[in-house]
Enzyme design. Structure first.
Site, PDB file in Angstrom:
ATOM      1  N   TYR A  69       0.439  -1.571  -0.281  1.00 34.39           N
ATOM      2  CA  TYR A  69       0.014   0.574   0.225  1.00 34.39           C
ATOM      3  C   TYR A  69       0.954   1.169  -0.026  1.00 34.39           C
ATOM      4  CZ  TYR A  69      -3.965  -2.652   1.140  1.00 34.39           C
ATOM      5  OH  TYR A  69      -5.248  -3.741   1.705  1.00 34.39           O
ATOM      6  N   PHE A 218     -13.570  -3.658   1.470  1.00 33.73           N
ATOM      7  CA  PHE A 218     -15.278  -2.911   0.031  1.00 33.73           C
ATOM      8  C   PHE A 218     -16.136  -2.955   1.043  1.00 33.73           C
ATOM      9  CE2 PHE A 218     -12.096  -4.429  -3.238  1.00 33.73           C
ATOM     10  CZ  PHE A 218     -11.082  -3.740  -3.183  1.00 33.73           C
TER      11      PHE A 218
HETATM   12  N1  LIG Z   1      -7.195  -8.462   1.111  1.00 29.08           N
HETATM   13  C1  LIG Z   1      -8.371  -7.801  -0.074  1.00 29.08           C
HETATM   14  O1  LIG Z   1      -7.528  -7.829  -0.759  1.00 29.08           O
HETATM   15  C2  LIG Z   1      -8.006  -6.416   0.220  1.00 29.08           C
HETATM   16  C3  LIG Z   1      -8.648  -5.259  -1.120  1.00 29.08           C
HETATM   17  C4  LIG Z   1      -9.142  -4.262  -0.280  1.00 29.08           C
HETATM   18  C5  LIG Z   1      -8.768  -3.832   1.093  1.00 29.08           C
HETATM   19  N2  LIG Z   1      -8.061  -4.142   2.229  1.00 29.08           N
HETATM   20  C6  LIG Z   1      -8.259  -3.615   2.959  1.00 29.08           C
HETATM   21  O2  LIG Z   1     -10.187  -3.620   3.259  1.00 29.08           O
HETATM   22  C7  LIG Z   1      -9.739  -2.614   4.256  1.00 29.08           C
HETATM   23  C8  LIG Z   1     -11.127  -1.834   4.021  1.00 29.08           C
HETATM   24  O3  LIG Z   1     -11.801  -1.351   2.523  1.00 29.08           O
HETATM   25  P1  LIG Z   1     -11.633  -0.323   1.755  1.00 29.08           P
HETATM   26  O4  LIG Z   1     -10.776   0.259   2.017  1.00 29.08           O
HETATM   27  O5  LIG Z   1     -10.983  -1.172   0.291  1.00 29.08           O
HETATM   28  O6  LIG Z   1     -12.740   0.320   1.444  1.00 29.08           O
HETATM   29  P2  LIG Z   1     -14.093   0.429   2.405  1.00 29.08           P
HETATM   30  O7  LIG Z   1     -13.818   0.516   3.021  1.00 29.08           O
HETATM   31  O8  LIG Z   1     -14.966  -0.363   1.560  1.00 29.08           O
HETATM   32  O9  LIG Z   1     -13.974   1.807   2.002  1.00 29.08           O
HETATM   33  C9  LIG Z   1     -13.340   2.326   1.673  1.00 29.08           C
HETATM   34  C10 LIG Z   1     -13.693   3.441   0.601  1.00 29.08           C
HETATM   35  O10 LIG Z   1     -15.351   4.697   1.129  1.00 29.08           O
HETATM   36  C11 LIG Z   1     -14.850   5.559   1.388  1.00 29.08           C
HETATM   37  N3  LIG Z   1     -15.349   5.740   2.801  1.00 29.08           N
HETATM   38  C12 LIG Z   1     -14.730   5.844   4.047  1.00 29.08           C
HETATM   39  N4  LIG Z   1     -15.385   5.882   5.020  1.00 29.08           N
HETATM   40  C13 LIG Z   1     -16.163   7.048   4.795  1.00 29.08           C
HETATM   41  C14 LIG Z   1     -17.763   7.149   5.108  1.00 29.08           C
HETATM   42  N5  LIG Z   1     -17.793   7.335   6.445  1.00 29.08           N
HETATM   43  N6  LIG Z   1     -18.410   8.349   3.679  1.00 29.08           N
HETATM   44  C15 LIG Z   1     -18.121   7.887   2.940  1.00 29.08           C
HETATM   45  N7  LIG Z   1     -17.410   7.424   1.860  1.00 29.08           N
HETATM   46  C16 LIG Z   1     -16.139   6.815   3.106  1.00 29.08           C
HETATM   47  C17 LIG Z   1     -13.151   5.613   1.555  1.00 29.08           C
HETATM   48  O11 LIG Z   1     -12.973   6.909   1.116  1.00 29.08           O
HETATM   49  P3  LIG Z   1     -11.993   8.296   1.753  1.00 29.08           P
HETATM   50  O12 LIG Z   1     -10.597   8.005   1.858  1.00 29.08           O
HETATM   51  O13 LIG Z   1     -12.406   9.042   1.364  1.00 29.08           O
HETATM   52  O14 LIG Z   1     -13.198   8.581   3.557  1.00 29.08           O
HETATM   53  C18 LIG Z   1     -13.077   4.952   0.170  1.00 29.08           C
HETATM   54  O15 LIG Z   1     -13.351   5.630  -0.780  1.00 29.08           O
HETATM   55  C19 LIG Z   1      -8.920  -1.111   3.420  1.00 29.08           C
HETATM   56  O16 LIG Z   1      -8.390  -0.680   4.148  1.00 29.08           O
HETATM   57  C20 LIG Z   1      -7.327  -2.425   3.332  1.00 29.08           C
HETATM   58  O17 LIG Z   1      -6.975  -2.066   4.552  1.00 29.08           O
HETATM   59  C21 LIG Z   1      -8.237  -5.575   2.147  1.00 29.08           C
END
Ligand SMILES: NC(=O)c1ccc[n+]([C@@H]2O[C@H](COP(=O)([O-])OP(=O)(O)OC[C@H]3O[C@@H](n4cnc5c(N)ncnc54)[C@H](OP(=O)(O)O)[C@@H]3O)[C@@H](O)[C@H]2O)c1
Length: 299
Positions: A69, A218
């Site tokens: 990352y 996600f």
């Molecule tokens: N193992 C894997 O393959 C894999 C893949 C993807 C992710 N991950 C892990 O899982 C974690 C969570 O997944 P993710 O970050 O991809 O997706 P997520 O938590 O589903 O969503 C993140 C997205 O939503 C937005 N967001 C977050 N809080 C919000 C709110 N309160 N209101 C509106 N929008 C909001 C963020 O933008 P802003 O930053 O602008 O808030 C970002 O674009 C990651 O951070 C990572 O550590 C693992």
């Protein structure tokens, strides 16, 4: 608006490996940019460090990260280290290996082979400033030999480089094959209302049965992978309005309702979003609303 003084502990706790963590945690992928891996708009590392510090102030003691990352402006592991080291005793940092991103140039290449995993584990140790990693997930691409990768991580665990092995992006069959090799403490898969794997129900049940944490990603972004999910938006929005909550909070609360063994790791680089997401630790949805959200997942 659900906000204010709620802390991550309001979601309850789970024993991940052998450490207690609050079920509402934090995902670090968005710290270095909106897309998280050099995609999207880059972010200011100092602002992102403030997000991490605020997360811990609000009770987060489970952070998910990865050495891959990073963007032109920062690396998630370095931001976490700058923000938090020396780390609080109760903090569990989970990292992951597998995706073939050159850790120097950022170029994408072949998936990491089992014999190459040591270098990626060592990179995480170095960038986080740790002597031992609490949990390392092997992130599968769905076409690889998960058992061989897990065996390589188990061997590094036996050497003391890490304490527990987890998996990501796997089905029931791969999880079973990995469990033949060693203990698996968590499974991290995409999982959101309207955007779950077809085997998600089986996997949730198997994880529950064996005391394995299920850690969805996600949850907020859904299929779009960035920003708020489009699928089921009207349903989610109308439920959110009824609770004076946000759609993101409803999505997190639904995640947490799936079982005591389910850990949320919403990702953000925005302090306001972080505070909203942590406040969702205290949001309990009525059965009708949970059913409406579950129906989205099976459409
Ligand atoms: N193992 C894997 O393959 C894999 C893949 C993807 C992710 N991950 C892990 O899982 C974690 C969570 O997944 P993710 O970050 O991809 O997706 P997520 O938590 O589903 O969503 C993140 C997205 O939503 C937005 N967001 C977050 N809080 C919000 C709110 N309160 N209101 C509106 N929008 C909001 C963020 O933008 P802003 O930053 O602008 O808030 C970002 O674009 C990651 O951070 C990572 O550590 C693992």
């Amino acid at each position: 608006m659900i906000s204010g003084t709620t802390t991550a502990s309001a979601a309850g706790t789970w024993t991940l490996g052998d450490r207690s963590v609050n079920r509402l945690g934090f995902g670090a992928m968005r710290l270095t940019g909106t897309g998280g891996m050099g995609r999207g708009d880059d972010r200011d590392p100092e602002q992102s460090a403030a997000v991490v510090r605020r997360a811990v102030e609000l009770g987060v003691n489970h952070i998910d990260t990865a050495g891959f990352y990073f963007s032109a402006t920062g690396r998630a592991n370095a931001i976490i280290r700058a923000a938090l080291a020396p780390y609080p005793d109760d903090l569990t940092i989970v990292t992951k290996v597998g995706p073939g991103r050159d850790l120097g140039t950022g170029d994408w290449g072949d998936w990491v082979r089992p014999e190459e995993l040591r270098a990626h584990v060592e990179h995480n140790l170095e960038t986080l400033g740790l002597e031992t990693l609490q949990v390392v997930n092997y992130r599968s691409n769905g076409r690889d030999d998960v058992a061989a990768a897990v065996a390589a991580l188990a061997s590094l665990r036996d050497e003391g480089l890490l304490r527990h092995v987890g998996l990501s992006n796997v089905g029931v069959g791969s999880l079973a094959a990995a469990r033949e090799v060693t203990e698996i403490v968590c499974v991290q898969n995409r999982h959101a209302p309207g955007y779950e794997r077809s085997d998600a129900g089986d996997l949730l049940a198997v994880c529950r049965e064996h005391g394995i944490a299920f850690v969805p990603f996600f949850t907020i972004a859904g299929q779009s992978r960035e920003g708020a999910a489009a699928e089921g938006y009207d349903v989610v929005e109308s439920i959110a309005a009824a609770y004076d909550a946000t759609p993101a909070q409803v999505r997190i609360a639904w995640t947490l309702s799936l079982g005591e063994h389910v850990l949320a790791i919403p990702g953000t680089g925005d302090v306001g979003h972080l505070e909203q997401n942590i406040a969702a630790a205290s949001l309990r949805l009525a059965d009708d609303d949970l059913s409406a959200l579950a129906a989205l997942t099976s459409e």
